[in-house]
Design a protein around this motif. Structure first.
Motif, PDB file in Angstrom:
ATOM      1  N   LYS B  19       0.853  -1.182   0.000  1.00 25.14           N
ATOM      2  CA  LYS B  19       0.000   0.000   0.000  1.00 25.14           C
ATOM      3  C   LYS B  19       0.896   1.241   0.000  1.00 25.14           C
ATOM      4  N   SER B  20       0.277   2.398  -0.257  1.00 26.43           N
ATOM      5  CA  SER B  20       1.023   3.652  -0.232  1.00 26.43           C
ATOM      6  C   SER B  20       0.258   4.711   0.541  1.00 26.43           C
ATOM      7  N   LEU B  21       0.997   5.496   1.304  1.00 28.65           N
ATOM      8  CA  LEU B  21       0.446   6.665   1.977  1.00 28.65           C
ATOM      9  C   LEU B  21       0.829   7.896   1.165  1.00 28.65           C
ATOM     10  N   LYS B  22      -0.105   8.836   1.093  1.00 27.05           N
ATOM     11  CA  LYS B  22       0.118  10.035   0.294  1.00 27.05           C
ATOM     12  C   LYS B  22       0.052  11.280   1.161  1.00 27.05           C
ATOM     13  N   CYS B  23       0.919  12.222   0.842  1.00 20.95           N
ATOM     14  CA  CYS B  23       0.922  13.508   1.533  1.00 20.95           C
ATOM     15  C   CYS B  23       1.062  14.610   0.500  1.00 20.95           C
ATOM     16  N   GLU B  24       0.307  15.670   0.678  1.00 26.63           N
ATOM     17  CA  GLU B  24       0.376  16.819  -0.235  1.00 26.63           C
ATOM     18  C   GLU B  24       0.373  18.094   0.601  1.00 26.63           C
ATOM     19  N   GLN B  25       1.283  19.011   0.278  1.00 23.91           N
ATOM     20  CA  GLN B  25       1.291  20.287   0.991  1.00 23.91           C
ATOM     21  C   GLN B  25       1.057  21.437   0.015  1.00 23.91           C
ATOM     22  N   HIS B  26       0.249  22.397   0.503  1.00 24.36           N
ATOM     23  CA  HIS B  26      -0.146  23.538  -0.327  1.00 24.36           C
ATOM     24  C   HIS B  26       0.454  24.832   0.203  1.00 24.36           C
ATOM     25  N   LEU B  27       1.630  24.712   0.815  1.00 25.46           N
ATOM     26  CA  LEU B  27       2.228  25.855   1.502  1.00 25.46           C
ATOM     27  C   LEU B  27       3.441  26.420   0.787  1.00 25.46           C
ATOM     28  N   GLY B  28       3.831  25.781  -0.304  1.00 27.32           N
ATOM     29  CA  GLY B  28       5.015  26.251  -1.014  1.00 27.32           C
ATOM     30  C   GLY B  28       6.312  25.940  -0.289  1.00 27.32           C
ATOM     31  N   HIS B  29       6.283  24.948   0.592  1.00 23.96           N
ATOM     32  CA  HIS B  29       7.474  24.577   1.357  1.00 23.96           C
ATOM     33  C   HIS B  29       8.429  23.724   0.530  1.00 23.96           C
ATOM     34  N   ASN B  30       9.692  23.710   0.971  1.00 20.37           N
ATOM     35  CA  ASN B  30      10.719  22.943   0.257  1.00 20.37           C
ATOM     36  C   ASN B  30      11.132  21.665   0.975  1.00 20.37           C
ATOM     37  N   ALA B  31      10.741  21.494   2.225  1.00 20.62           N
ATOM     38  CA  ALA B  31      11.134  20.309   2.993  1.00 20.62           C
ATOM     39  C   ALA B  31       9.892  19.543   3.421  1.00 20.62           C
ATOM     40  N   MET B  32       9.961  18.224   3.344  1.00 22.84           N
ATOM     41  CA  MET B  32       8.859  17.368   3.768  1.00 22.84           C
ATOM     42  C   MET B  32       9.398  16.206   4.583  1.00 22.84           C
ATOM     43  N   TYR B  33       8.588  15.717   5.513  1.00 20.89           N
ATOM     44  CA  TYR B  33       9.030  14.748   6.510  1.00 20.89           C
ATOM     45  C   TYR B  33       7.990  13.640   6.670  1.00 20.89           C
ATOM     46  N   TRP B  34       8.475  12.461   7.022  1.00 17.36           N
ATOM     47  CA  TRP B  34       7.618  11.390   7.532  1.00 17.36           C
ATOM     48  C   TRP B  34       8.020  11.121   8.979  1.00 17.36           C
ATOM     49  N   TYR B  35       7.000  11.088   9.871  1.00 16.41           N
ATOM     50  CA  TYR B  35       7.184  10.730  11.265  1.00 16.41           C
ATOM     51  C   TYR B  35       6.292   9.541  11.586  1.00 16.41           C
ATOM     52  N   LYS B  36       6.734   8.750  12.557  1.00 16.51           N
ATOM     53  CA  LYS B  36       5.934   7.634  13.059  1.00 16.51           C
ATOM     54  C   LYS B  36       5.587   7.920  14.514  1.00 16.51           C
ATOM     55  N   GLN B  37       4.309   7.753  14.864  1.00 17.97           N
ATOM     56  CA  GLN B  37       3.888   7.948  16.253  1.00 17.97           C
ATOM     57  C   GLN B  37       3.215   6.669  16.742  1.00 17.97           C
ATOM     58  N   SER B  38       3.889   5.956  17.643  1.00 16.24           N
ATOM     59  CA  SER B  38       3.340   4.750  18.237  1.00 16.24           C
ATOM     60  C   SER B  38       2.697   5.094  19.567  1.00 16.24           C
ATOM     61  N   ALA B  39       1.887   4.169  20.036  1.00 16.05           N
ATOM     62  CA  ALA B  39       1.094   4.446  21.236  1.00 16.05           C
ATOM     63  C   ALA B  39       1.962   4.776  22.450  1.00 16.05           C
ATOM     64  N   LYS B  40       3.057   4.099  22.601  1.00 16.87           N
ATOM     65  CA  LYS B  40       3.823   4.260  23.831  1.00 16.87           C
ATOM     66  C   LYS B  40       5.240   4.784  23.601  1.00 16.87           C
ATOM     67  N   LYS B  41       5.483   5.362  22.445  1.00 14.76           N
ATOM     68  CA  LYS B  41       6.821   5.888  22.146  1.00 14.76           C
ATOM     69  C   LYS B  41       6.714   7.320  21.668  1.00 14.76           C
ATOM     70  N   PRO B  42       7.771   8.107  21.906  1.00 15.35           N
ATOM     71  CA  PRO B  42       7.756   9.485  21.391  1.00 15.35           C
ATOM     72  C   PRO B  42       7.731   9.498  19.870  1.00 15.35           C
ATOM     73  N   LEU B  43       7.423  10.644  19.317  1.00 10.91           N
ATOM     74  CA  LEU B  43       7.411  10.823  17.872  1.00 10.91           C
ATOM     75  C   LEU B  43       8.790  10.485  17.287  1.00 10.91           C
ATOM     76  N   GLU B  44       8.808   9.665  16.229  1.00  7.45           N
ATOM     77  CA  GLU B  44      10.070   9.238  15.630  1.00  7.45           C
ATOM     78  C   GLU B  44      10.182   9.763  14.204  1.00  7.45           C
ATOM     79  N   LEU B  45      11.267  10.458  13.912  1.00  8.27           N
ATOM     80  CA  LEU B  45      11.524  10.911  12.552  1.00  8.27           C
ATOM     81  C   LEU B  45      11.948   9.723  11.700  1.00  8.27           C
ATOM     82  N   MET B  46      11.335   9.592  10.529  1.00  8.95           N
ATOM     83  CA  MET B  46      11.678   8.499   9.615  1.00  8.95           C
ATOM     84  C   MET B  46      12.523   9.016   8.449  1.00  8.95           C
ATOM     85  N   PHE B  47      11.984   9.946   7.687  1.00  7.48           N
ATOM     86  CA  PHE B  47      12.651  10.443   6.473  1.00  7.48           C
ATOM     87  C   PHE B  47      12.457  11.949   6.351  1.00  7.48           C
ATOM     88  N   VAL B  48      13.442  12.585   5.716  1.00  5.83           N
ATOM     89  CA  VAL B  48      13.344  14.006   5.401  1.00  5.83           C
ATOM     90  C   VAL B  48      13.742  14.215   3.954  1.00  5.83           C
TER      91      VAL B  48
END
Lengths: 110, 114
Positions: B19-48
């Motif tokens: 499967k694929s997850l999709k993200c779209e930003q309408h802010l004219g930004h140059n950087a995009m990120y994927w984070y993972k948030q699990s129930a019992k762990k802090p927010l984890e950076l995956m990719f930039v």
């Protein structure tokens, strides 16, 4: 890596100031302190950030101690819509790794 | 509305699915990120991604494959996931990826792997 610690939960009466503490005793000199909040079923929302000086914007004030080992987020007049989990984090110059703590669940009580 | 839109909001998949997850930003930004948030762990950076180039890969297993075709779109391709990959996957964007910028997050995709 620097760690942040926050109390797991806090209550605040509606209309009163909410003061949320964060300990970041191992923060490096070039790392910014960030605060975000997350309302259930939404993504985190930016609140404020700072390096050394206290900061204020339309949402909140950020007080950073002189030694930078801790900070306090102040919501001056809490409303029911401020009920959320508040995350303190830090980000260093040249780094993309915004590191959050486990957050404080703030409940604003009518 | 943060200007960052993620689809789908909820996804249930088996361990053998792709499967694929999709993200779209309408802010004219140059950087995009994927984070993972699990129930019992802090927010984890995956990719930039900055200007469509991957600039950070935080030791993420190869069963997660990001794609950034342009500065407005970010995908996370998923295959042969494990049940422990069940989490909220958050996309974010910022102006340039500098350290004193604020991140704008989407509402996330709640992923359940059966």
């Amino acid at each position: 890596d620097a760690k942040t610690t926050q109390p797991p939960s806090m209550d605040c009466a509606e209309g009163r100031a909410a003061n949320l503490p964060c300990n970041h005793s191992t923060i490096s000199g070039n790392e910014y302190v960030y605060w975000y909040r997350q309302i259930h079923s939404q993504g985190p929302q930016y609140i404020i950030h700072g390096l050394k000086n206290n900061e204020t914007n339309e949402m909140a004030s950020l007080i950073i101690t002189e030694d930078r080992k801790s900070s306090t987020l102040i919501l001056p007049h809490a409303t029911l819509r401020d009920t959320a989990v508040y995350y303190c984090g830090h980000l260093g110059a040249g780094s993309y790794q915004l590191t959050f703590g486990k957050g404080t669940k703030l409940s604003v009580i009518p | 509305e943060t200007g960052v839109t993620q689809t789908p909001r909820h996804l249930v998949m088996g361990m053998t699915n792709k499967k694929s997850l999709k993200c779209e930003q309408h802010l004219g930004h140059n950087a995009m990120y994927w984070y993972k948030q699990s129930a019992k762990k802090p927010l984890e950076l995956m990719f930039v991604y900055s200007l469509e180039e991957r600039v950070e890969n935080n030791s993420v297993p190869s069963r997660f494959s990001p794609e950034c075709p342009n500065s407005s779109h970010l995908f996370l391709h998923l295959h042969t996931l494990q049940p422990e990959d069940s989490a909220l996957y958050l996309c974010a964007s910022s102006q340039d990826g500098a350290s004193n910028e604020k991140l704008f997050f989407g509402s996330g995709t709640q992923l359940s792997v059966l």
